[in-house]
Design a protein around this motif. Structure first.
Motif, PDB file in Angstrom:
ATOM      1  N   GLY A 145       0.389  -5.139  25.528  1.00 53.39           N
ATOM      2  CA  GLY A 145      -0.425  -5.857  24.558  1.00 53.39           C
ATOM      3  C   GLY A 145      -0.961  -4.951  23.469  1.00 53.39           C
ATOM      4  N   VAL A 146      -1.401  -3.755  23.857  1.00 53.78           N
ATOM      5  CA  VAL A 146      -1.873  -2.791  22.862  1.00 53.78           C
ATOM      6  C   VAL A 146      -0.718  -2.389  21.937  1.00 53.78           C
ATOM      7  CG1 VAL A 146      -2.761  -0.437  22.563  1.00 53.78           C
ATOM      8  CG2 VAL A 146      -3.818  -1.962  24.240  1.00 53.78           C
ATOM      9  N   ALA A 147       0.462  -2.178  22.518  1.00 54.92           N
ATOM     10  CA  ALA A 147       1.626  -1.802  21.705  1.00 54.92           C
ATOM     11  C   ALA A 147       2.027  -2.928  20.750  1.00 54.92           C
ATOM     12  CB  ALA A 147       2.798  -1.428  22.603  1.00 54.92           C
ATOM     13  N   VAL A 148       2.032  -4.165  21.225  1.00 56.30           N
ATOM     14  CA  VAL A 148       2.370  -5.306  20.362  1.00 56.30           C
ATOM     15  C   VAL A 148       1.352  -5.443  19.244  1.00 56.30           C
ATOM     16  CG1 VAL A 148       2.528  -7.837  20.290  1.00 56.30           C
ATOM     17  CG2 VAL A 148       3.679  -6.564  22.109  1.00 56.30           C
ATOM     18  N   ALA A 149       0.072  -5.302  19.567  1.00 57.70           N
ATOM     19  CA  ALA A 149      -0.968  -5.415  18.537  1.00 57.70           C
ATOM     20  C   ALA A 149      -0.833  -4.301  17.495  1.00 57.70           C
ATOM     21  CB  ALA A 149      -2.353  -5.381  19.182  1.00 57.70           C
ATOM     22  N   ALA A 150      -0.550  -3.090  17.949  1.00 60.17           N
ATOM     23  CA  ALA A 150      -0.372  -1.975  17.009  1.00 60.17           C
ATOM     24  C   ALA A 150       0.837  -2.225  16.112  1.00 60.17           C
ATOM     25  CB  ALA A 150      -0.208  -0.664  17.768  1.00 60.17           C
ATOM     26  N   GLY A 151       1.926  -2.699  16.693  1.00 60.43           N
ATOM     27  CA  GLY A 151       3.111  -3.015  15.902  1.00 60.43           C
ATOM     28  C   GLY A 151       2.845  -4.119  14.901  1.00 60.43           C
ATOM     29  N   ALA A 152       2.079  -5.129  15.305  1.00 63.97           N
ATOM     30  CA  ALA A 152       1.758  -6.238  14.399  1.00 63.97           C
ATOM     31  C   ALA A 152       0.909  -5.759  13.232  1.00 63.97           C
ATOM     32  CB  ALA A 152       1.035  -7.345  15.159  1.00 63.97           C
ATOM     33  N   VAL A 153      -0.031  -4.861  13.502  1.00 66.57           N
ATOM     34  CA  VAL A 153      -0.849  -4.305  12.418  1.00 66.57           C
ATOM     35  C   VAL A 153       0.037  -3.531  11.451  1.00 66.57           C
ATOM     36  CG1 VAL A 153      -2.657  -2.621  11.864  1.00 66.57           C
ATOM     37  CG2 VAL A 153      -2.997  -4.255  13.725  1.00 66.57           C
ATOM     38  N   GLY A 154       0.942  -2.725  11.989  1.00 65.03           N
ATOM     39  CA  GLY A 154       1.847  -1.944  11.139  1.00 65.03           C
ATOM     40  C   GLY A 154       2.755  -2.822  10.296  1.00 65.03           C
ATOM     41  N   VAL A 155       3.321  -3.851  10.891  1.00 64.01           N
ATOM     42  CA  VAL A 155       4.215  -4.751  10.145  1.00 64.01           C
ATOM     43  C   VAL A 155       3.438  -5.495   9.065  1.00 64.01           C
ATOM     44  CG1 VAL A 155       5.603  -6.858  10.342  1.00 64.01           C
ATOM     45  CG2 VAL A 155       5.919  -4.999  11.978  1.00 64.01           C
ATOM     46  N   SER A 156       2.249  -5.999   9.409  1.00 65.40           N
ATOM     47  CA  SER A 156       1.484  -6.737   8.396  1.00 65.40           C
ATOM     48  C   SER A 156       1.069  -5.815   7.252  1.00 65.40           C
ATOM     49  CB  SER A 156       0.267  -7.418   9.021  1.00 65.40           C
ATOM     50  OG  SER A 156      -0.683  -6.478   9.455  1.00 65.40           O
ATOM     51  N   MET A 157       0.783  -4.553   7.563  1.00 68.05           N
ATOM     52  CA  MET A 157       0.417  -3.594   6.524  1.00 68.05           C
ATOM     53  C   MET A 157       1.628  -3.286   5.637  1.00 68.05           C
ATOM     54  SD  MET A 157      -1.346   0.186   7.007  1.00 68.05           S
ATOM     55  CE  MET A 157      -0.244   0.599   8.322  1.00 68.05           C
ATOM     56  N   ALA A 158       2.779  -3.050   6.250  1.00 68.95           N
ATOM     57  CA  ALA A 158       3.980  -2.690   5.493  1.00 68.95           C
ATOM     58  C   ALA A 158       4.504  -3.850   4.657  1.00 68.95           C
ATOM     59  CB  ALA A 158       5.064  -2.199   6.445  1.00 68.95           C
ATOM     60  N   ALA A 159       4.385  -5.065   5.177  1.00 66.98           N
ATOM     61  CA  ALA A 159       4.946  -6.221   4.486  1.00 66.98           C
ATOM     62  C   ALA A 159       3.946  -6.911   3.561  1.00 66.98           C
ATOM     63  CB  ALA A 159       5.470  -7.229   5.514  1.00 66.98           C
ATOM     64  N   GLY A 160       2.709  -6.446   3.537  1.00 70.84           N
ATOM     65  CA  GLY A 160       1.708  -7.077   2.676  1.00 70.84           C
ATOM     66  C   GLY A 160       1.292  -8.454   3.153  1.00 70.84           C
ATOM     67  N   LEU A 161       1.343  -8.677   4.453  1.00 70.96           N
ATOM     68  CA  LEU A 161       0.951  -9.955   5.042  1.00 70.96           C
ATOM     69  C   LEU A 161      -0.528  -9.914   5.400  1.00 70.96           C
ATOM     70  CD1 LEU A 161       4.026 -10.387   7.392  1.00 70.96           C
ATOM     71  CD2 LEU A 161       3.596 -11.574   5.236  1.00 70.96           C
ATOM     72  N   PRO A 162      -1.125 -11.068   5.713  1.00 71.43           N
ATOM     73  CA  PRO A 162      -2.523 -11.059   6.160  1.00 71.43           C
ATOM     74  C   PRO A 162      -2.688 -10.153   7.381  1.00 71.43           C
ATOM     75  CG  PRO A 162      -1.856 -13.284   5.689  1.00 71.43           C
ATOM     76  CD  PRO A 162      -0.615 -12.436   5.600  1.00 71.43           C
ATOM     77  N   GLN A 163      -3.865  -9.587   7.484  1.00 72.84           N
ATOM     78  CA  GLN A 163      -4.109  -8.610   8.535  1.00 72.84           C
ATOM     79  C   GLN A 163      -3.948  -9.190   9.929  1.00 72.84           C
ATOM     80  OE1 GLN A 163      -8.015  -7.314   7.297  1.00 72.84           O
ATOM     81  NE2 GLN A 163      -7.201  -5.273   6.923  1.00 72.84           N
ATOM     82  N   GLU A 164      -3.408  -8.381  10.764  1.00 74.18           N
ATOM     83  CA  GLU A 164      -3.389  -8.639  12.193  1.00 74.18           C
ATOM     84  C   GLU A 164      -4.437  -7.727  12.800  1.00 74.18           C
ATOM     85  OE1 GLU A 164      -1.662 -10.801  14.051  1.00 74.18           O
ATOM     86  OE2 GLU A 164      -0.506 -11.608  12.398  1.00 74.18           O
ATOM     87  N   PRO A 165      -4.964  -7.999  13.950  1.00 77.14           N
ATOM     88  CA  PRO A 165      -4.642  -9.135  14.805  1.00 77.14           C
ATOM     89  C   PRO A 165      -5.290 -10.430  14.319  1.00 77.14           C
ATOM     90  CG  PRO A 165      -6.265  -7.744  15.883  1.00 77.14           C
ATOM     91  CD  PRO A 165      -5.898  -7.070  14.592  1.00 77.14           C
ATOM     92  N   SER A 166      -4.563 -11.510  14.547  1.00 75.93           N
ATOM     93  CA  SER A 166      -5.094 -12.839  14.244  1.00 75.93           C
ATOM     94  C   SER A 166      -6.217 -13.131  15.249  1.00 75.93           C
ATOM     95  CB  SER A 166      -3.978 -13.874  14.372  1.00 75.93           C
ATOM     96  OG  SER A 166      -3.584 -13.995  15.728  1.00 75.93           O
ATOM     97  N   PRO A 167      -6.969 -14.195  15.057  1.00 78.26           N
ATOM     98  CA  PRO A 167      -8.048 -14.485  16.007  1.00 78.26           C
ATOM     99  C   PRO A 167      -7.566 -14.613  17.459  1.00 78.26           C
ATOM    100  CG  PRO A 167      -8.379 -15.758  14.023  1.00 78.26           C
ATOM    101  CD  PRO A 167      -7.032 -15.078  13.886  1.00 78.26           C
ATOM    102  N   VAL A 168      -6.451 -15.273  17.676  1.00 78.86           N
ATOM    103  CA  VAL A 168      -5.952 -15.437  19.044  1.00 78.86           C
ATOM    104  C   VAL A 168      -5.426 -14.113  19.590  1.00 78.86           C
ATOM    105  CG1 VAL A 168      -4.272 -16.631  20.506  1.00 78.86           C
ATOM    106  CG2 VAL A 168      -5.471 -17.873  18.709  1.00 78.86           C
ATOM    107  N   ALA A 169      -4.717 -13.357  18.781  1.00 84.44           N
ATOM    108  CA  ALA A 169      -4.242 -12.046  19.227  1.00 84.44           C
ATOM    109  C   ALA A 169      -5.425 -11.117  19.503  1.00 84.44           C
ATOM    110  CB  ALA A 169      -3.303 -11.434  18.197  1.00 84.44           C
ATOM    111  N   GLY A 170      -6.472 -11.209  18.703  1.00 85.79           N
ATOM    112  CA  GLY A 170      -7.678 -10.420  18.946  1.00 85.79           C
ATOM    113  C   GLY A 170      -8.349 -10.803  20.251  1.00 85.79           C
TER     114      GLY A 170
END
Length: 156
Positions: free
Chosen positions: A62-87
């Motif tokens: 879960g920590v790895a998935v959350a870290a990857g999601a933050v990295g992807v959202s940062m690189a792609a210019g998407l809204p920040q992760e983690p989302s409320p449910v992921a948080g």
């Protein structure tokens, strides 16, 4: 029904409703297919939180998935992760780890979760910071509640 099963059932309902609401709001505001990405991350994180049962690997994943999601959202210019449910799922994984796992793995998972939140703040706002603030509050709550539960409600 066992208390753990009731907790997981309640969490499952909260995750499902939260994921549906978040997807709906993203479709209305961002449009496009971003909602698919954040929904997939939230589903994986929620699933890991539901299978945590005193094991380290779901929390580490879960920590790895959350870290990857933050990295992807940062690189792609998407809204920040983690989302409320992921948080919420990250907070459940951290709190459960601190309550039930041996000290070293629990501390590593807690440090990883805190690092994910710090990375999300450092990545800079690409949208409203409200969901990131919510995730931060939930993770801080888990960092406090996990050790308290460990001390006052030992795992049987």
């Amino acid at each position: 029904m066992k208390p753990d099963a009731l907790v997981n059932a309640g969490l499952g309902v909260v995750f499902a409703l939260g994921i549906a609401f978040t997807a709906f709001m993203l479709i209305r505001s961002w449009g496009g297919a971003y909602w698919l990405y954040t929904t997939a991350v939230a589903v994986v994180m929620g699933g890991l939180a539901l299978i945590r049962r005193r094991r380290a690997w779901p929390a580490a994943a879960g920590v790895a998935v959350a870290a990857g999601a933050v990295g992807v959202s940062m690189a792609a210019g998407l809204p920040q992760e983690p989302s409320p449910v992921a948080g919420l799922a990250l907070a459940v994984l951290i709190g459960s780890s601190l309550r039930a796992l041996p000290v070293r793995p629990a501390a590593a998972i807690a440090a990883g979760g805190a690092a994910v939140i710090a990375l999300a703040w450092v990545s800079g706002p690409t949208s409203s910071t409200a969901s990131l603030a919510l995730a931060t509050v939930m993770v801080v709550g888990a960092l406090v509640a996990g050790p308290l539960l460990r001390a006052f409600a030992p795992v049987r």
